[in-house]
Scaffold this motif. Structure first.
Motif, PDB file in Angstrom:
ATOM      1  N   SER A   1       2.648   2.500  -2.658  1.00 54.39           N
ATOM      2  CA  SER A   1       2.522   1.097  -3.048  1.00 54.39           C
ATOM      3  C   SER A   1       3.884   0.415  -3.140  1.00 54.39           C
ATOM      4  CB  SER A   1       1.817   1.011  -4.406  1.00 54.39           C
ATOM      5  OG  SER A   1       1.648  -0.336  -4.783  1.00 54.39           O
TER       6      SER A   1
ATOM      7  N   ASP B   1      -2.807  -3.027  -2.706  1.00 59.48           N
ATOM      8  CA  ASP B   1      -4.105  -2.712  -3.321  1.00 59.48           C
ATOM      9  C   ASP B   1      -5.228  -3.505  -2.660  1.00 59.48           C
ATOM     10  OD1 ASP B   1      -2.853  -0.994  -5.077  1.00 59.48           O
ATOM     11  OD2 ASP B   1      -2.704  -2.474  -6.689  1.00 59.48           O
TER      12      ASP B   1
ATOM     13  N   TYR C   1      -6.270  -1.964   0.750  1.00 63.01           N
ATOM     14  CA  TYR C   1      -7.026  -0.713   0.650  1.00 63.01           C
ATOM     15  C   TYR C   1      -8.372  -0.891  -0.055  1.00 63.01           C
ATOM     16  CZ  TYR C   1      -3.169   1.868   2.631  1.00 63.01           C
ATOM     17  OH  TYR C   1      -2.216   2.337   3.512  1.00 63.01           O
TER      18      TYR C   1
ATOM     19  N   LEU D   1      -1.113   5.628  -1.683  1.00 61.17           N
ATOM     20  CA  LEU D   1      -2.362   4.928  -1.395  1.00 61.17           C
ATOM     21  C   LEU D   1      -3.101   5.499  -0.187  1.00 61.17           C
ATOM     22  CD1 LEU D   1      -1.072   1.278  -1.894  1.00 61.17           C
ATOM     23  CD2 LEU D   1      -2.349   2.683  -3.529  1.00 61.17           C
TER      24      LEU D   1
END
Length: 642
Positions: free
Chosen positions: A434, A398, A401, A2
């Motif tokens: 992740s 997620d 970010y 990520l």
């Protein structure tokens, strides 16, 4: 993957500079990367831990040899010929006019204290404490996360005292269960605090606590909500107000040199089988571990600001405050993170130009599910987010970010009160994947093993060799049997931590959950014994078992009660149970669900089998049903989830 740090960020990090220091002055590395630096730290541990003294210029006297006389865990063998003072090291580097602490409350109060002012305050309070404590005597704080609590810790440790603290939302029984074991000479307590828009008066609770702590010689009462207002100390024996203690400024505190292995902090276990265990941590071990984790793994430094949401009953408070060593700014926040709303709370990141923000998966999950608008918050100063308390799910990675910042180091970290630090944590030189914790900590030889002790990709977390922040001892454990049973019964003389993990090809780990019965709702450690002790007062409850029901990366507390004489669990009893737990422990201890059952599973030796119930309720297989003395009772729990 990520996120990946830029070459510029890597080269600017203290981890990168430390790697070159090791390569140039300590031991040449085959390659200049983290895996080879980590290999050095576990293969040459004495050279590694000594190098931290040299690289970070830790103030000390005596000699650094031998570094360690016991690579195992039979004894505490670290730096036997080294003396230092914890507070002196935390206050040494900060420039006089630089802001050391920013103390914020949910109602908007904002106090900034420079390093020069902080040293004067510590001098005042330490001078007061010298009249009541000798080195190794205990000062206990029943305080919120405010300036006064940090000053109290520094003043205590400056003169060689031992510091212990608990959160101010704990009830009388929970506080006494902890402090009574430590026999404090001084209690520092807040007369009122605010949470979620309400002011909570503490005087009655303080009066009860003082009566139950016969070793107290002095009580210091603090009113951080009205700092200029006098406090009525009547009704509390040997009490004085904080304002009176700090009214006469001195120049510099006096520091008492302590052995590296002398006691610094008394921390508390979750208390799953009785009163919380009192874990004693060393002066030098705590300092060295925190320097490594804050300076290298978190890349905190003089020109940065650290803001970690925590209470004084959690080890992350102790960890955060050690950031003063680097001369940077620490933000203390006292109050509810959702009052008046989460946006107002997060605005502190912008207002204080926070570099490193510490939080929990539960808070990130709340932001994610509530659709809180973050568009009006400037996160440009934010370089790193730290998350701990429970595993951080891929969905929360997620969310960070996508909704907070794309160019940021998101570090899920994990360790514990037991070690005053982390086994796995962040790394400014490595990518973020992740769901994964980035790397094992330098100097921590951690692997996961199966029931036979063989190394596997998924299994129990162990640490093969000693590290400076291992506990010195437990209180009330003269032969060390409790300590041995807690950490070394799985494999003799090898640290067993009770985490079930999966290692990854990137050198990181995925944490799958606790192996024991400790509860962690919202990242706050809660012991079931704290809850059980309150139920003993209710004459209609015969027995109970408390477990954590997994829910979207967090847990809810579920309480199963066995009623006396086959009684009925009615609405009045439900309300009374919740109120009793809330009043005498904390609001976080209150179960989400309370259910009446016919029986509670036990072993033949009389141990309550919390993990059996937990596994059933969470849809997991039972590995030790043969150990259940009354296995017929398990069907009732199975029926609840079928």
């Amino acid at each position: 993957m990520l996120w990946q740090p830029s070459k510029e960020r890597i080269h600017a990090s203290q981890m990168y500079r430390f790697m070159h220091f090791v390569n140039d002055h300590v031991s040449p590395l085959a390659e200049l990367d983290y895996p080879h630096l980590y290999s050095f730290s576990i293969n040459k541990p004495n050279a590694f831990w000594r190098s931290l003294f040299e690289f970070f210029h830790v103030a000390h006297s005596g000699i650094l040899e031998p570094v360690n006389t016991d690579a195992g865990f039979e004894t505490y063998g670290w730096f036997p010929n080294t003396k230092l003072n914890f507070a002196e090291n935390l206050l040494a580097k900060g420039a006089t006019d630089n802001v050391a602490l920013t103390s914020i409350t949910e109602s908007g109060a904002n106090r900034k204290v420079t390093y020069g002012d902080l040293r004067e305050l510590v001098g005042c309070v330490s001078e007061h404490l010298t009249g009541f404590i000798q080195p190794e005597e205990v000062v206990a704080c029943y305080m919120p996360n405010t300036l006064e609590t940090v000053v109290s810790m520094l003043a205590t440790t400056a003169i060689g005292g031992v510091f212990t603290s608990t959160s101010c939302d704990f009830g009388v029984d929970a506080v006494v269960d902890r402090f009574e074991q430590t026999a404090p000479s001084v209690l520092i307590a807040v007369v009122k605090y605010e949470y979620n828009g309400k002011q909570i008066d503490q005087l009655e609770k303080i009066q009860q606590i003082v009566k139950r702590l016969p070793t107290l010689k002095n009580v210091v009462l603090v009113d951080y909500l009205s700092p200029g207002k006098s406090i009525d100390v009547k009704g509390i024996a040997n009490a004085v107000s904080w304002n009176d203690v700090v009214k006469n400024k001195t120049t510099q505190p006096k520091y008492v040199a302590r052995n590296f292995s002398d006691p610094l902090y008394i921390m508390y276990s979750s208390g799953t089988t009785g009163k919380p265990k009192c874990i004693v941590h060393s002066v030098g071990g705590t300092l060295l571990q925190h320097i490594k984790e804050l300076g290298l793994h978190s890349d905190f430094g003089e020109n940065k600001t650290l803001f970690f949401y925590t209470t004084c009953g959690w080890m992350m408070w102790n960890w955060m405050v050690s950031g003063l060593f680097f001369g940077g700014t620490i933000v203390l926040y006292e109050g509810a993170p959702a009052y008046p709303n989460t946006t107002a709370f997060l605005k502190n990141i912008e207002n204080e130009e926070v570099s490193i923000f510490g939080t929990s998966p539960r808070f990130l999950k709340t932001l994610q599910t509530s659709n809180t608008s973050l568009s009006n918050i400037d996160f440009s100063s934010l370089q790193t987010i730290l998350s701990t308390g429970s595993p951080l799910l891929p969905e929360q990675f997620d969310f960070v970010y996508n909704s907070i910042k794309s160019d940021i180091q998101l570090s899920s970290i994990s360790g514990g009160t037991d070690i005053q630090g982390c086994f796995f944590l962040g790394n400014p030189m490595l990518p973020v994947y992740s769901g994964e914790l980035q790397s094992a900590g330098l100097g921590m030889e951690v692997v996961c093993v199966d029931n036979n002790g063989d190394e596997v990709e998924e299994g129990e977390l162990i640490c093969r060799h000693s590290f400076p922040s291992r506990p010195i001892r437990f209180l009330n454990d003269p032969d060390g049997e409790k300590l041995k049973d807690t950490y070394f019964s799985y494999i003799d003389n090898v640290w067993y931590h009770g985490d079930y993990i999966q290692t990854t090809e990137h050198g990181g780990a995925i944490f799958l959950g606790r192996s024991d019965a400790t509860l962690n709702p919202g990242g706050v450690r809660i012991g079931t014994a704290d809850i059980y002790r309150q139920l003993e007062k209710l004459n209609y409850i015969d027995d109970a078992v408390c477990i954590g029901k997994q829910k979207a990366g967090d847990i809810d507390i579920w309480l199963f009660v066995k009623m006396k004489d086959n009684g009925v669990l009615g609405e009045n009893q439900l309300a009374e149970i919740k109120q009793e737990i809330k009043d005498n422990t904390s609001p976080r201890h209150v179960p989400k669900k309370i259910v009446a059952v016919q029986d509670i599973p036990y072993t033949s030796s009389g141990k309550k089998m919390e993990m059996v119930v937990s596994r059933i309720i969470n849809g997991q297989a039972i590995n030790n049903q043969n150990a259940v003395a009354n296995p017929q009772c398990l069907q009732e729990y199975h029926d609840m989830v079928s």
